[in-house]
Write a protein that holds these residues in place. Structure first.
Motif, PDB file in Angstrom:
ATOM      1  N   LEU A   8       0.825  -1.201   0.000  1.00 17.26           N
ATOM      2  CA  LEU A   8       0.000   0.000   0.000  1.00 17.26           C
ATOM      3  C   LEU A   8       0.862   1.255   0.000  1.00 17.26           C
ATOM      4  O   LEU A   8       0.567   2.228  -0.708  1.00 17.26           O
ATOM      5  N   SER A  11       2.148   2.213  -3.416  1.00 23.18           N
ATOM      6  CA  SER A  11       1.166   2.649  -4.411  1.00 23.18           C
ATOM      7  C   SER A  11       0.685   4.059  -4.073  1.00 23.18           C
ATOM      8  O   SER A  11       0.090   4.289  -3.016  1.00 23.18           O
ATOM      9  N   ARG A  12       0.943   4.998  -4.972  1.00 17.03           N
ATOM     10  CA  ARG A  12       0.526   6.371  -4.702  1.00 17.03           C
ATOM     11  C   ARG A  12      -0.986   6.515  -4.691  1.00 17.03           C
ATOM     12  O   ARG A  12      -1.556   7.169  -3.823  1.00 17.03           O
ATOM     13  N   THR A  13      -1.640   5.915  -5.678  1.00 16.80           N
ATOM     14  CA  THR A  13      -3.098   6.054  -5.752  1.00 16.80           C
ATOM     15  C   THR A  13      -3.778   5.316  -4.605  1.00 16.80           C
ATOM     16  O   THR A  13      -4.714   5.830  -3.994  1.00 16.80           O
ATOM     17  N   GLY A  14      -3.319   4.089  -4.304  1.00 20.32           N
ATOM     18  CA  GLY A  14      -3.904   3.343  -3.200  1.00 20.32           C
ATOM     19  C   GLY A  14      -3.702   4.042  -1.871  1.00 20.32           C
ATOM     20  O   GLY A  14      -4.615   4.109  -1.040  1.00 20.32           O
ATOM     21  N   LEU A 268     -10.200   4.705  -5.663  1.00 16.31           N
ATOM     22  CA  LEU A 268      -8.751   4.521  -5.715  1.00 16.31           C
ATOM     23  C   LEU A 268      -8.321   3.329  -4.875  1.00 16.31           C
ATOM     24  O   LEU A 268      -7.502   2.508  -5.312  1.00 16.31           O
ATOM     25  N   LEU A 269      -8.863   3.224  -3.676  1.00 12.06           N
ATOM     26  CA  LEU A 269      -8.514   2.099  -2.810  1.00 12.06           C
ATOM     27  C   LEU A 269      -9.033   0.792  -3.393  1.00 12.06           C
ATOM     28  O   LEU A 269      -8.340  -0.240  -3.351  1.00 12.06           O
ATOM     29  N   ASP A 271      -9.566   0.054  -6.612  1.00 16.76           N
ATOM     30  CA  ASP A 271      -8.740  -0.324  -7.764  1.00 16.76           C
ATOM     31  C   ASP A 271      -7.417  -0.925  -7.313  1.00 16.76           C
ATOM     32  O   ASP A 271      -6.932  -1.898  -7.906  1.00 16.76           O
ATOM     33  N   TRP A 272      -6.828  -0.350  -6.269  1.00 18.56           N
ATOM     34  CA  TRP A 272      -5.564  -0.902  -5.768  1.00 18.56           C
ATOM     35  C   TRP A 272      -5.769  -2.292  -5.172  1.00 18.56           C
ATOM     36  O   TRP A 272      -4.947  -3.189  -5.391  1.00 18.56           O
ATOM     37  N   ASP A 275      -5.986  -4.856  -7.916  1.00 21.06           N
ATOM     38  CA  ASP A 275      -4.674  -5.184  -8.465  1.00 21.06           C
ATOM     39  C   ASP A 275      -3.834  -5.984  -7.475  1.00 21.06           C
ATOM     40  O   ASP A 275      -3.106  -6.898  -7.863  1.00 21.06           O
ATOM     41  N   TYR A 276      -3.930  -5.648  -6.198  1.00 18.03           N
ATOM     42  CA  TYR A 276      -3.116  -6.330  -5.188  1.00 18.03           C
ATOM     43  C   TYR A 276      -3.481  -7.795  -5.059  1.00 18.03           C
ATOM     44  O   TYR A 276      -2.616  -8.664  -4.914  1.00 18.03           O
ATOM     45  N   ARG A 282       0.648  -9.599  -9.482  1.00 15.50           N
ATOM     46  CA  ARG A 282       1.622  -9.616  -8.387  1.00 15.50           C
ATOM     47  C   ARG A 282       2.856 -10.431  -8.723  1.00 15.50           C
ATOM     48  O   ARG A 282       3.884 -10.319  -8.073  1.00 15.50           O
TER      49      ARG A 282
END
Length: 283
Positions: A8, A11-14, A268-269, A271-272, A275-276, A282
């Motif tokens: 976390l 990740s800038r956006t997360g 934003l959270l 979407d992260w 992906d995570y 990963r």
């Protein structure tokens, strides 16, 4: 957890989404301790007071201005976040429980059960969700309980479709076949072996669904079918201030920004998280 937090922070956006969402949740929880003015108390002498930062901590100060009844905008936004976030969270949790359960049942049993449940999903998807929400709230009456039920009814279908697809792939896996071979009951297999493996996609769906529910809650409140006065609600604040948008822009601007930033942080959270938890991204 350590790996989760490190990812976390990278990740800038997360991280931005997590920080913004934490600020809104923290403000909602700590609202009684912040020394804010009463959000429902009127002060006609301070009607349409513009935003000002002079004497910020003095009595009667309005950092974000006051509305047509002299109520402090900042106080109403923060106390309104309590209602908005509580309603949205309860609706997402309730819809998630129903949707995950029906998705597991449809995917595991298949056949007639699967076809019936998926046709119910198709029927509800064919009905505009806002129209469905308006009809149900208008029939049951505008209050917090009915609002939660309506928002939950419009959100379970996404869980059901996604979880069903996951279960269709899981039910033929070796650990499920082994559990069936040693005589484990159907419900034990679904709850002990399948449910833990679908919680991750359900969490991602819940995060993204939260943003949609917040917007629907604001829309219903804007139309007068959500939280009723004098309680503060972001959608209600927009409805009350739209008449004065040309003379007192702050009445609608700051509640609108609150909705924008909250939905943006959740997206934003979400979407992260998607992906995570995706193993292809990963590796």
């Amino acid at each position: 957890m350590a790996d989760f937090l490190r990812a976390l922070l990278r990740s800038r956006t997360g991280l931005l989404g997590a920080i913004l969402l934490t600020l809104f949740i923290g403000a909602a929880i700590l609202a009684p301790l912040l020394g804010l003015p009463d959000p429902v108390r009127s002060d006609l002498r301070g009607r349409f007071a513009p935003p000002t930062w002079s004497g910020l901590f003095s009595p009667g100060a309005h950092p974000l201005g006051a509305d047509q009844l002299g109520r402090d905008i900042l106080s109403r936004i923060i106390y309104g976040s309590q209602i908005t976030l509580s309603v949205a969270t309860c609706a997402v949790v309730l819809g998630g429980i129903v949707g995950v359960f029906l998705g597991i049942v449809a995917g595991y049993f298949g056949g007639v059960v699967d076809r019936i449940l998926m046709r119910l999903v198709d029927i509800q998807l064919a009905i505009p969700l806002m129209l469905l929400a308006l009809l149900v709230v208008a029939a049951l009456g505008p209050n917090l309980t009915n609002l939660v039920i309506v928002l939950a009814v419009t959100s379970w279908i996404r869980y059901a479709r996604i979880i069903r697809g996951q279960v269709l792939a899981l039910r033929s896996r070796e650990f499920v076949q082994s559990a069936r071979a040693i005589g484990a009951s159907t419900w034990r297999i679904m709850l002990r072996h399948i449910l833990p493996n679908v919680l991750t996609p359900a969490l991602v769906v819940a995060t993204l669904e939260l943003a949609r529910v917040i917007i629907m809650d604001a829309a219903l409140s804007f139309l007068g079918l959500g939280v009723q006065p004098p309680d503060a609600s972001w959608g209600r604040m927009l409805a009350e201030g739209r008449v004065y948008i040309s003379t007192a822009w702050w009445i609608v601007t700051f509640p609108g920004l609150a909705i924008l930033l909250t939905v943006l942080s959740v997206n934003l959270l979400g979407d992260w998280l998607r992906d995570y938890f995706d193993p292809k991204l990963r590796t």
